[in-house]
Design an enzyme around this catalytic site. Structure first.
Site, PDB file in Angstrom:
ATOM      1  CD  GLU A  91      28.038  44.695 -28.531  1.00 60.88           C
ATOM      2  OE1 GLU A  91      27.031  44.996 -29.373  1.00 60.88           O
ATOM      3  OE2 GLU A  91      28.450  44.099 -27.834  1.00 60.88           O
ATOM      4  CB  CYS A 104      23.649  52.088 -34.569  1.00 62.75           C
ATOM      5  SG  CYS A 104      23.146  51.383 -32.984  1.00 62.75           S
ATOM      6  CB  CYS A 111      22.738  50.588 -19.954  1.00 59.16           C
ATOM      7  SG  CYS A 111      21.268  51.589 -19.882  1.00 59.16           S
ATOM      8  CB  CYS A 115      15.357  47.137 -20.464  1.00 62.53           C
ATOM      9  SG  CYS A 115      15.204  48.966 -20.452  1.00 62.53           S
ATOM     10  CB  CYS A 118      18.303  45.408 -22.866  1.00 64.34           C
ATOM     11  SG  CYS A 118      19.866  46.498 -23.525  1.00 64.34           S
ATOM     12  CD  GLU A 159      18.135  56.434 -21.831  1.00 68.66           C
ATOM     13  OE1 GLU A 159      17.790  55.675 -22.407  1.00 68.66           O
ATOM     14  OE2 GLU A 159      18.062  57.835 -22.209  1.00 68.66           O
ATOM     15  CB  SER A 213      12.707  52.260 -25.530  1.00 72.66           C
ATOM     16  OG  SER A 213      13.657  52.339 -26.657  1.00 72.66           O
ATOM     17  CG  LEU A 214       5.636  52.966 -25.469  1.00 74.42           C
ATOM     18  CD1 LEU A 214       5.687  54.054 -24.183  1.00 74.42           C
ATOM     19  CD2 LEU A 214       4.442  53.719 -26.278  1.00 74.42           C
ATOM     20  CB  CYS A 332      24.227  47.558 -29.131  1.00 72.89           C
ATOM     21  SG  CYS A 332      25.006  48.130 -30.517  1.00 72.89           S
TER      22      CYS A 332
HETATM   23  N1  SAH Z   1      18.898  53.090 -23.914  1.00 78.18           N
HETATM   24  C1  SAH Z   1      18.333  53.584 -25.210  1.00 78.18           C
HETATM   25  C2  SAH Z   1      19.145  53.417 -26.446  1.00 78.18           C
HETATM   26  C3  SAH Z   1      19.982  51.997 -26.665  1.00 78.18           C
HETATM   27  S1  SAH Z   1      18.675  50.633 -26.843  1.00 78.18           S
HETATM   28  C4  SAH Z   1      16.780  53.003 -25.114  1.00 78.18           C
HETATM   29  O1  SAH Z   1      16.804  52.120 -24.750  1.00 78.18           O
HETATM   30  O2  SAH Z   1      16.086  53.459 -26.038  1.00 78.18           O
HETATM   31  C5  SAH Z   1      18.260  50.731 -28.574  1.00 78.18           C
HETATM   32  C6  SAH Z   1      17.057  50.010 -28.783  1.00 78.18           C
HETATM   33  O3  SAH Z   1      17.040  48.671 -28.657  1.00 78.18           O
HETATM   34  C7  SAH Z   1      15.902  50.442 -27.736  1.00 78.18           C
HETATM   35  O4  SAH Z   1      14.775  50.602 -28.368  1.00 78.18           O
HETATM   36  C8  SAH Z   1      15.923  49.174 -26.925  1.00 78.18           C
HETATM   37  O5  SAH Z   1      14.832  49.025 -26.102  1.00 78.18           O
HETATM   38  C9  SAH Z   1      16.188  48.112 -27.882  1.00 78.18           C
HETATM   39  N2  SAH Z   1      16.443  46.694 -27.508  1.00 78.18           N
HETATM   40  C10 SAH Z   1      17.293  46.577 -26.466  1.00 78.18           C
HETATM   41  N3  SAH Z   1      17.152  45.027 -26.458  1.00 78.18           N
HETATM   42  C11 SAH Z   1      16.447  44.528 -27.344  1.00 78.18           C
HETATM   43  C12 SAH Z   1      16.289  43.236 -27.663  1.00 78.18           C
HETATM   44  N4  SAH Z   1      16.849  42.258 -27.200  1.00 78.18           N
HETATM   45  N5  SAH Z   1      15.570  43.310 -28.714  1.00 78.18           N
HETATM   46  C13 SAH Z   1      14.943  44.241 -29.435  1.00 78.18           C
HETATM   47  N6  SAH Z   1      15.300  45.353 -29.102  1.00 78.18           N
HETATM   48  C14 SAH Z   1      16.129  45.649 -28.225  1.00 78.18           C
HETATM   49 FE1  SF4 Z   2      19.773  50.455 -21.290  1.00 74.79          FE
HETATM   50 FE2  SF4 Z   2      18.428  51.037 -23.391  1.00 74.79          FE
HETATM   51 FE3  SF4 Z   2      19.135  48.543 -22.575  1.00 74.79          FE
HETATM   52 FE4  SF4 Z   2      17.327  49.559 -21.533  1.00 74.79          FE
HETATM   53  S1  SF4 Z   2      16.959  49.154 -23.574  1.00 74.79           S
HETATM   54  S2  SF4 Z   2      19.131  48.651 -20.299  1.00 74.79           S
HETATM   55  S3  SF4 Z   2      17.856  51.617 -21.385  1.00 74.79           S
HETATM   56  S4  SF4 Z   2      20.377  50.518 -23.309  1.00 74.79           S
END
Ligand code: SAH
Ligand code: SF4
Length: 343
Positions: A91, A104, A111, A115, A118, A159, A213-214, A332
């Protein structure tokens, strides 16, 4: 196996031409065509026909084909599902801001990081994207909308630092003045915190913006939602971030998805403030997007406001990310997931 010509640096292209017994000066002409987005060697009109023929035998030009497109009725945000030559899909989201278009893009198909909030993390991992596949996402969006993209965020599926070499190659190619010429200062890379790769990236001293992403103020909460934290905890991650700021002089932005009842209390804000105090940092708060099967809900508006006030007491500025395209699941991982589940 034909070679992925759009992933080649200019000098690599020159070396290949040398091996084919062709003059090296052609490499710049070919490089420009590739980064203008041609899909066929025959479109390279200033290249002799026999060389075009040879190139098409030795190489392929990667392309991102549109499988699906959703246009938000609120704000014109466009979400694409692209497929590549092996049928894998990713995407990408194109957003319009006052200062231009931001894309984006994805860096991996799926991935590995898992997480819990996600959608991408829930679908597992297939493969890394090549540099050319990252570029192709931008090119298809430019062609489909007859626009120029001015900013890129690596925040789609995957990632980026788990696909380090291809991502760095992409960054160098996309910022090349003979290519799309999008400067590093217009690019953000978002990572879940693969610590050794943050050091490696810092040492390259690229002028891009690092987003981390903290999503939690302490290891207990973070390890529950982000498995990577069990390998690299918050203290080691923040050390790497400080190193990144020192090496590059760039401010870091921290992403923090606000999840109702999980990480959004005033105590969490105070703890986060203590940990980030003194850093060149900005916090982006994102009301979590609801993903089927996670059970998470977004924090309430007044909770978020209160969180910001507590953070401000530690001198940390936080803003709430404007959510674009909320009617088309613009975060995404969700479109691919729903498409894969349907088929
Ligand atoms: N893998 C990388 C980049 C892709 S995710 C990362 O984790 O940073 C892009 C951003 O979307 C990250 O900050 C991730 O934590 C956030 N994200 C993923 N799922 C989400 C959700 N359901 N709601 C809000 N942010 C989300
Ligand atoms: Fe991967 Fe980023 Fe999603 Fe975590 S938030 S599963 S690192 S894409």
């Amino acid at each position: 196996m034909r070679k992925d010509i759009k992933s080649m640096y200019l000098d690599e292209l020159g070396d290949m031409l040398g091996e084919l017994g062709e003059p090296k000066y052609r490499s710049l002409q070919i490089f420009k065509w590739l980064h203008e987005g041609v899909n066929f060697f025959d479109e390279m009109t200033n290249i002799p026909r026999n060389l075009r023929q040879k190139l098409s035998e030795y190489c392929y030009i990667s392309n991102a084909a549109i499988e699906k497109k959703l246009i938000s009725s609120y704000d014109d945000t466009r979400k694409y599902l692209f497929s590549f030559r092996d049928g894998e899909c990713v995407e990408s989201v194109l957003m319009k801001y006052r200062h231009g278009y931001t894309s984006c893009i994805s860096t991996q198909v799926g991935c590995k990081m898992g997480c819990t909030f996600c959608a991408t993390g829930k679908s597992g991992f297939s493969r890394n994207l090549t540099a050319s596949e990252m570029i192709s996402q931008l090119q298809t969006e430019e062609k489909d909308n007859d626009i120029r993209i001015s900013n890129i965020v690596l925040m789609g599926m995957g990632e980026p630092l788990d696909n380090f070499d291809n991502v760095v190659r992409f960054l160098r190619l996309v910022s090349d003045e003979n290519g799309m010429n999008i400067g590093m200062r217009h690019i953000s890379l978002s990572t879940c915190g693969i610590v050794p790769r943050i050091y490696e990236l810092a040492d390259l001293k690229l002028q891009l913006t690092l987003s981390v992403s903290l999503h939690a103020p302490n290891d207990e909460i973070r390890s529950r939602t982000m498995p990577i934290n069990r390998k690299y905890n918050i203290a080691s991650l923040l050390d790497a971030c400080r190193y990144y700021c020192r090496q590059t002089g760039r401010r870091i932005s921290f992403e923090y998805a606000m999840i109702d009842g999980v990480n959004d209390s005033n105590a969490a804000a105070a703890e986060l403030g203590r940990r980030l105090k003194g850093m060149l940092a900005h916090v982006n708060l994102i009301p979590v997007n609801t993903v089927k099967g996670t059970g998470y809900r977004k924090s309430k508006k007044d909770r978020i406001e209160s969180f910001i006030r507590v953070l401000a007491k530690s001198g940390i500025t936080a803003t709430v990310r404007r959510t674009l395209g909320s009617d088309i699941n613009a975060s995404c991982g969700q479109l691919r997931r729903s498409t894969v589940e349907q088929t």
